[in-house]
Design an enzyme around this catalytic site. Structure first.
Site, mmCIF file in Angstrom:
data_model
loop_
_atom_site.group_PDB
_atom_site.id
_atom_site.type_symbol
_atom_site.label_atom_id
_atom_site.label_comp_id
_atom_site.label_asym_id
_atom_site.label_seq_id
_atom_site.Cartn_x
_atom_site.Cartn_y
_atom_site.Cartn_z
ATOM 1 N N TYR A 55 5.977 6.648 -7.083
ATOM 2 C CA TYR A 55 5.122 6.070 -8.130
ATOM 3 C C TYR A 55 5.969 5.375 -9.206
ATOM 4 O O TYR A 55 5.449 4.610 -10.010
ATOM 5 C CB TYR A 55 4.227 7.130 -8.797
ATOM 6 C CG TYR A 55 3.272 7.869 -7.872
ATOM 7 C CD1 TYR A 55 3.016 7.426 -6.572
ATOM 8 C CD2 TYR A 55 2.607 9.006 -8.312
ATOM 9 C CE1 TYR A 55 2.146 8.112 -5.739
ATOM 10 C CE2 TYR A 55 1.724 9.694 -7.483
ATOM 11 C CZ TYR A 55 1.511 9.251 -6.201
ATOM 12 O OH TYR A 55 0.646 9.949 -5.383
ATOM 13 N N LYS A 80 6.739 14.565 -4.684
ATOM 14 C CA LYS A 80 6.746 14.313 -3.229
ATOM 15 C C LYS A 80 7.995 13.541 -2.850
ATOM 16 O O LYS A 80 8.416 12.648 -3.590
ATOM 17 C CB LYS A 80 5.509 13.479 -2.831
ATOM 18 C CG LYS A 80 4.220 13.943 -3.490
ATOM 19 C CD LYS A 80 3.009 13.143 -3.069
ATOM 20 C CE LYS A 80 1.772 13.553 -3.874
ATOM 21 N NZ LYS A 80 1.597 12.829 -5.133
#
Ligand code: A2P
Length: 285
Positions: A55, A80
């Site tokens: 992100y 993640k």
């Protein structure tokens, strides 16, 4: 499903617990806006923040957490490992970078973001095994509390479990009104793996749907609240993203009404509301 607030927790299969609603950060811009939004989310009572290295905003999210002044033990933070860091050494590096970027000593949950990256099509299973081994070791060292997967289908899970010593506690997949994944949901339920739902508002795409608007009128709620309430009742942990304070507040006010069984079923079957589910074996990344 007797939750009374977003701070109510669900028990994971490793004995840890997770707040039943999370705060998503996909597409939150890197910068002060996101730090402010994360700080405000925590002020509003969010205790579960979902992040990912890809992100590109983990430093900003971390600053927001620090500015909030909340005790670390009160917060549940997920990140993640992205496709470019599958493998034993790479995963360790990725997780250490996330911890450093976020200014944290440990993550509550760390996920394999995608099971089958484009660059690893011929060896994804071996790479996931190595990645998982690194995650298990970091868990043993206290850098990660719980381990999970994202976008995994049954064959990815079965391949992982050939060598895994620790079972995933969650599978984070795309879920929203009109998007269910029956085969994935079934194996996760059978294996006691909780489902987390990303894009629970279809990235905004379900909010104009006439049926959600109609139900909103019936319950005096917004379409977003109908979608998120549906998520809780369908059985997953919704992870709505917003950087607007009033919307974050709204997205958490879903614990004072419930949908009928017929409405839950009808929302599951909505046509073409929230986009499509990408096939993890054929995505272009
Ligand atoms: P914003 O961040 O500008 O508030 P999803 O969680 O499914 O990915 O959806 C996120 C999208 O939905 C973002 O564009 C977000 O915009 C928007 N959004 C989030 N909450 C609401 C809400 N309560 N009402 C309208 N739009 C919302």
């Amino acid at each position: 499903m007797g939750f009374t607030s977003m701070q109510d927790r669900r028990i994971l299969n490793d004995g840890n617990s997770i707040p039943c609603l999370g705060y998503g950060t996909f597409q939150s811009p890197d910068g002060e806006d996101t730090s402010r939004a994360v700080r405000e989310a925590i002020e509003l009572g969010y205790r579960h923040i979902d992040c990912a290295a890809v992100y590109g905003n983990e430093k900003s999210v971390g600053r927001g957490i620090a500015q909030s002044g909340i005790q670390r033990s009160q917060l549940f933070v997920t990140s993640k490992v992205w496709n470019d860091h599958h493998g034993y050494r790479e995963t360790r590096e990725a997780c250490e970078k996330t911890l450093e970027d976020m200014g944290l000593d440990y993550l509550d949950l760390y996920l394999i973001h995608w099971p089958n990256p484009l660059a690893l099509r011929s060896c994804w299973a071996e790479k996931n095994a190595e990645t998982w081994q690194a995650m298990e070791e970091m868990q043993a060292q206290g850098l990660i509390r719980s381990l999970g997967i994202s976008n995994f289908r049954l064959h990815h899970y079965e391949a992982l479990m050939k060598t895994a010593r620790v079972k995933p506690v969650v599978n984070q997949i795309k879920l929203c009104p009109g998007i269910t994944q029956p085969a994935v949901e079934a194996f996760c339920q059978a294996e006691d793996i909780l489902l987390e739902g990303y894009s629970p508002l279809g990235q905004g795409g379900v909010l104009e749907t006439p049926f959600l608007i109609e139900l909103g009128r019936k319950y005096d709620k917004t379409p977003a609240q109908i979608a998120l309430r549906w998520g809780l009742e369908w059985g997953y942990i919704p992870l709505p993203k917003s950087i607007h304070r009033e919307r974050m507040a709204q997205n958490a006010q879903i614990f004072d009404f419930s949908l009928t069984e017929e409405e839950v079923a009808a929302l599951a079957g909505l046509k073409e509301a929230g986009g499509i589910v990408k096939d993890p074996d054929t995505v272009s990344f």
